[in-house]
Design an enzyme around this catalytic site. Structure first.
Site, short mmCIF file in Angstrom:
data_model
loop_
_atom_site.label_atom_id
_atom_site.label_comp_id
_atom_site.label_asym_id
_atom_site.label_seq_id
_atom_site.Cartn_x
_atom_site.Cartn_y
_atom_site.Cartn_z
N MET A 30 0.84 -1.20 0.00
CA MET A 30 0.00 0.00 0.00
C MET A 30 0.88 1.26 0.00
SD MET A 30 -3.44 -0.91 2.05
CE MET A 30 -2.81 -0.67 3.69
N GLY A 31 2.15 1.11 -0.39
CA GLY A 31 3.01 2.27 -0.53
C GLY A 31 3.52 2.82 0.79
N ALA A 32 4.02 4.07 0.75
CA ALA A 32 4.77 4.66 1.88
C ALA A 32 5.85 3.65 2.27
CB ALA A 32 3.86 5.03 3.05
N HIS A 34 9.14 1.37 3.00
CA HIS A 34 10.27 1.42 3.93
C HIS A 34 11.13 0.18 3.69
CE1 HIS A 34 7.89 -1.52 6.07
NE2 HIS A 34 6.90 -0.66 6.19
N HIS A 37 9.48 -3.29 3.17
CA HIS A 37 9.00 -3.56 1.80
C HIS A 37 10.17 -3.91 0.88
CE1 HIS A 37 5.74 -0.62 3.19
NE2 HIS A 37 5.03 -1.68 2.85
N LYS A 150 5.42 -9.55 9.37
CA LYS A 150 4.88 -8.46 10.18
C LYS A 150 3.35 -8.58 10.27
CE LYS A 150 4.12 -3.98 11.36
NZ LYS A 150 2.73 -3.86 11.01
#
Ligand code: AMP
Length: 278
Positions: A30-32, A34, A37, A150
């Site tokens: 879902m992006g953002a 780090h 990912h 996670k």
């Protein structure tokens, strides 16, 4: 890196690649983004010829509108990170590509997997997750899909989704990437202020307490102590030990060898989740 927003263009590209016997690894996000990912991207690159990452903030898996509204969206930074990581394809669809018939979900009942913990405290969440992952798998048709531990319950739900619909994709679980103090990396951590960021690690401290004392003290006592640790800084929603495959509850003190301790807690307005395998 190829960037696609249209499903048919992505599919045309991937068909050409598959015709040349290239294996496709898929990392839905879902992006953002780090480093958690990016670890998934690295794993995919190691075992597949082509790595596809999707960035789509899926409206149907948010059970609170405000969480959806405040979810961080950083498409330019995400693109730069994926480029630097050597990702081959970025798929950034809008909602009409994913939900051509309107935004709604099917309902799924995978027993305890969808009914307990995240499924219980976030009604409809897994219906949204299953709907979007199934749709993305149908679009990308990957050989391998990479998911982070996670979101451990999500991993088990996706595993069940794959067998339930006999989808020809292999699920690869990737260990949780943590900050230096132990806090699991998460896009939602961006919403924590300085004090909240310092408090947030208590969810992990509580889970480590479970890992240390399970089997040595009665389970109910260990869970109570762990909740007390978390509650010194956070508002615990749940902390539990379940069977890592079925998510059935564990009532005895002879916890299963395949157990997992999971917790959800509020840090200000941000809901944190974390888990440790036992
Ligand atoms: P999200 O963008 O939060 O939906 O996450 C996309 C994928 O990245 C999911 O498979 C997550 O489990 C995984 N992920 C998120 N945070 C981490 C982390 N700290 N370590 C490893 N994987 C993660």
């Amino acid at each position: 890196m190829f960037i696609f927003t249209q499903t048919h263009e992505l599919q045309r590209y991937l068909q050409q690649q598959k015709a040349q016997s290239r294996t496709v690894g898929f990392v839905p996000t879902m992006g953002a983004l780090h480093q958690g990912h990016i670890r998934l991207i690295d794993q995919s690159k190691r075992s597949c010829s082509i790595t596809v990452c999707s960035v789509f903030v899926n409206p149907t898996q948010f059970n609170q509108q405000s969480d959806f509204d405040h979810y961080p969206r950083l498409p330019e930074k995400d693109t730069a990170m994926l480029l630097a990581a050597g990702c081959d394809v970025l798929f950034m669809p809008d909602a009409t590509e994913i939900y051509p018939d309107g935004i709604h979900t099917a309902q799924y009942d995978f027993g305890a997997l969808t009914g307990t913990l995240e499924g219980f405290f976030r009604p409809g969440h897994f219906d949204g997750v299953i709907t979007v992952v199934k749709r993305l798998f149908e679009i990308v048709q990957p050989n391998y899909a990479f998911f982070g531990q996670k979101d451990f319950q999500q991993c088990m739900v996706v595993k069940k989704l794959i067998t339930h619909f006999s989808m020809p994709v292999q699920l690869q679980l990737v260990p949780t990437v943590r900050e230096s103090d132990g806090l699991a990396m998460s896009s939602r951590n961006l919403r924590l202020n300085e004090k909240e960021r310092a408090d947030a690690v208590y969810i992990y401290t509580a889970l480590q307490h479970v890992r240390t004392f399970i089997g040595k003290r009665p389970l109910a006592q260990v869970l109570h102590e762990a909740a007390e640790i978390a509650n010194t800084r956070l508002k615990t929603e749940y902390i539990a030990v379940v069977d890592a495959t079925t998510f059935d509850s564990v009532n005895t003190d002879t916890y299963p060898t395949q157990g997992v301790a999971l917790a959800a807690a509020w840090c200000g307005n941000v809901r944190l989740i974390d888990n440790v395998l036992l």
